[in-house]
Structures are given as structure tokens and as C-alpha cells.
Motif scaffolding. Structure first.
Motif, mmCIF file in Angstrom:
data_model
loop_
_atom_site.group_PDB
_atom_site.id
_atom_site.type_symbol
_atom_site.label_atom_id
_atom_site.label_comp_id
_atom_site.label_asym_id
_atom_site.label_seq_id
_atom_site.Cartn_x
_atom_site.Cartn_y
_atom_site.Cartn_z
ATOM 1 N N SER A 75 26.732 -3.056 -40.525
ATOM 2 C CA SER A 75 25.266 -3.110 -40.566
ATOM 3 C C SER A 75 24.734 -2.197 -41.662
ATOM 4 O O SER A 75 25.194 -1.068 -41.834
ATOM 5 C CB SER A 75 24.671 -2.706 -39.214
ATOM 6 N N THR A 108 28.775 1.431 -40.021
ATOM 7 C CA THR A 108 27.346 1.578 -39.755
ATOM 8 C C THR A 108 26.721 2.416 -40.866
ATOM 9 O O THR A 108 27.104 3.572 -41.069
ATOM 10 C CB THR A 108 27.099 2.258 -38.398
ATOM 11 N N ALA A 132 28.204 -0.079 -32.915
ATOM 12 C CA ALA A 132 28.431 -1.237 -33.782
ATOM 13 C C ALA A 132 28.234 -2.537 -33.014
ATOM 14 O O ALA A 132 27.620 -3.490 -33.517
ATOM 15 C CB ALA A 132 29.831 -1.175 -34.385
ATOM 16 N N THR A 137 24.486 -2.975 -32.178
ATOM 17 C CA THR A 137 23.740 -3.414 -33.356
ATOM 18 C C THR A 137 23.955 -4.895 -33.618
ATOM 19 O O THR A 137 23.030 -5.611 -34.019
ATOM 20 C CB THR A 137 24.166 -2.600 -34.590
#
Length: 287
Positions: free
Chosen positions: A100, A125, A202, A205
Motif C-alpha cells: 500500500s 506499507t 497489511a 489495509t
């Protein structure tokens, strides 16, 4: 005759265009506050030198106002959030699976002073406002909010770069280490609890990215239906007939139109029901 007719049509169209332009100019001169509206092209996916981004069909989410530019590869379940920029104009950017890129983050490359791509692994991330400039991030690491990882630096797997920290060019953050400061230095080892939290974040998200992708992909018709459903849910008297959940039919349903008693039991045939509803609504507004 055909040629003559074509010339007449052409002359008339040119005259109409000139008249329209004259009227438009006249209207502009009469405006008190002059304003010119311009159509701004989308910058969500932009090609550079004929090379467009390569985006997996299973990419989780790219925000409508994010920019993915040039030689960029986005892997499966990757997400690029609102206001973020991933720019592969003078070199390549590769972003792995389930990684992300947070809001307003910037991913860029280098070609002039050094020759470095940005290679980002899986389950990474990158926090909001972070900068990854011509650097390498290995799998399952975290670059926290507003941190910077600069040219030629490498962040190994399972490492954390703390919020606001600056990893200077050419630095190597070893696996499993927690770095902080400006310039960033090793502070300690990453704990087992932090490793579990990184993996959990993770996945969280990813779920959030799918939800945002679903909402952003709705067309005008679906948005209108959602708005109507919300208005109905917030204004309908709980004592009055409630709509059935999607996909379920009422008992006694006739031709998909509902039960006869409920079809005709409306404010049109029973005005007193509408009067009661309005009275309750006014009382609720006063409270």
C-alpha cells in the motif's frame, strides 16, 4: 446541384459559427466576474514516451485522484491511496503484491544524479506523506508517515523506518531493525509483537482498499439509489411499513410488486397515515 447544396450548407454553417462566436464574445464582455471553465484531463494513469503503467487486473485500489505515471508496475492487491504519486518517468517503479502507498505519498526514481529505480516488494506499507526516492524496499517492511528513503538506500525485510525519519542515500537498513531520526540510525530490533502488527495492518489495509474500490467504482445510477435508500432509512417512521431486504420477497407478493394490502395502504388511499407521519416528523425536529 449536389455540389451547390454542399457549398450552401458549408457557407451557412460558417456563418452560424461566426455569429455564435460573436455572441459568445459579447456575453463575455458583459460579464461582471469573468470566469473560464476548463476541462482538466485525468492524471490517474499517464503514459510517458508512449509507455503506460502496467496495472494488474487484480490490483485492489488506485484512488481517483492518485497519479500512476510512466514505467510503473502495480502487482496484485496493491493499493495507491488518495493524492499519492507514483512516477516512473526516467526509470522504472515496481510495486509488489499487497503493498500500500499511503495518502499523498511520493514514489519516484533517479536518472540524472545516479541511476536507480524504485523496487518495492510484497506486503510493504508506505505511510501517508512518505517519500521513496529511487530506493529499494524489501518484503514486509514499513516506511511510516512522512518518512523518507532516498537514492540508492535499501530497507531489508521486516524492518521499520519510523515516522518522520530520513534514510540517507546509499544506506542499508538491515532486516528486522527499527530505524529512526534524521539522519536515521538503528534504534533497536523489531519486536515479535510489531511483526505481527505489521502483517495484520497489511491485511486490514487490503480489506479497506477493496471497500474503497467498490465505492469509487459506483456509477451515477448506483449512487442515486444509495442516496434514496439512505434518505428513506433516515426519514421513514419505524412504525410504518419497512422495505424488505434485497433479494427477499414479501409474503403474499404479487408479480414482484409487494403484498396487495401494503400496495394500497398508502397516503393516497389513507391520508390520515400521511398526516400522522408529518406530525411525528415535526415533533422529532422540535426535539
Amino acid at each position: 446541384m449536389t455540389s451547390l447544396g454542399a457549398r450552401v450548407v458549408l457557407a451557412a454553417s460558417n456563418a452560424a459559427r461566426k455569429v455564435g462566436q460573436s455572441l459568445d464574445s459579447l456575453g463575455k464582455s458583459m460579464e461582471v466576474v469573468k470566469y473560464s471553465e476548463r476541462l482538466v484531463p485525468s492524471t490517474r494513469f499517464v503514459a510517458v514516451d508512449g509507455l503506460p503503467p502496467t496495472v494488474s487486473t487484480n490490483t485492489a485500489f488506485v484512488a481517483p485522484n492518485a497519479s500512476v505515471i510512466g514505467d510503473v508496475t502495480l502487482g496484485k492487491d496493491a493499493s495507491v491511496w488518495y493524492g499519492a504519486t507514483v512516477r516512473g518517468d526516467v526509470h522504472k517503479v515496481v510495486i509488489g503484491e499487497n503493498t500500500s502507498v499511503g495518502d499523498r505519498a511520493v514514489i519516484h526514481v533517479a536518472k540524472i544524479q545516479g541511476d536507480f529505480p524504485s523496487i518495492i516488494g510484497n506486503n510493504v506499507t508506505i505511510g501517508p506523506g512518505a517519500i521513496v526516492h529511487a530506493a529499494t524496499l524489501k518484503d514486509s517492511c514499513v516506511v511510516a508517515a512522512s518518512a523518507q528513503v532516498l537514492d540508492g538506500a535499501v530497507v531489508e525485510s521486516n524492518s521499520i523506518v519510523a515516522a518522520g525519519s530520513v534514510v540517507t542515500p546509499g544506506t542499508v537498513v538491515a532486516a528486522g531493525q527499527y530505524w529512526a531520526g534524521n539522519p536515521a540510525k538503528m534504534v533497536r530490533k523489531v519486536s515479535e509483537e510489531e511483526l505481527q502488527l505489521m502483517a495484520s495492518n497489511a491485511l486490514d489495509t487490503l480489506e479497506l482498499a477493496r471497500m474503497h474500490a467498490y465505492e469509487c467504482d459506483k456509477d451515477l445510477e448506483q449512487l442515486t439509489k444509495d442516496e434514496e435508500a439512505y434518505e428513506d432509512a433516515t426519514t421513514r417512521d419505524p412504525e410504518y411499513f419497512q422495505p424488505s431486504p434485497d433479494g427477499q420477497k414479501d409474503e403474499g407478493d404479487v408479480l414482484g410488486q409487494g403484498s396487495p394490502g401494503l400496495i394500497f395502504d398508502s397516503v393516497l388511499t389513507n391520508p390520515e397515515e400521511g398526516l400522522k407521519f408529518n406530525q411525528k416528523k415535526k415533533a422529532a425536529q422540535k426535539e
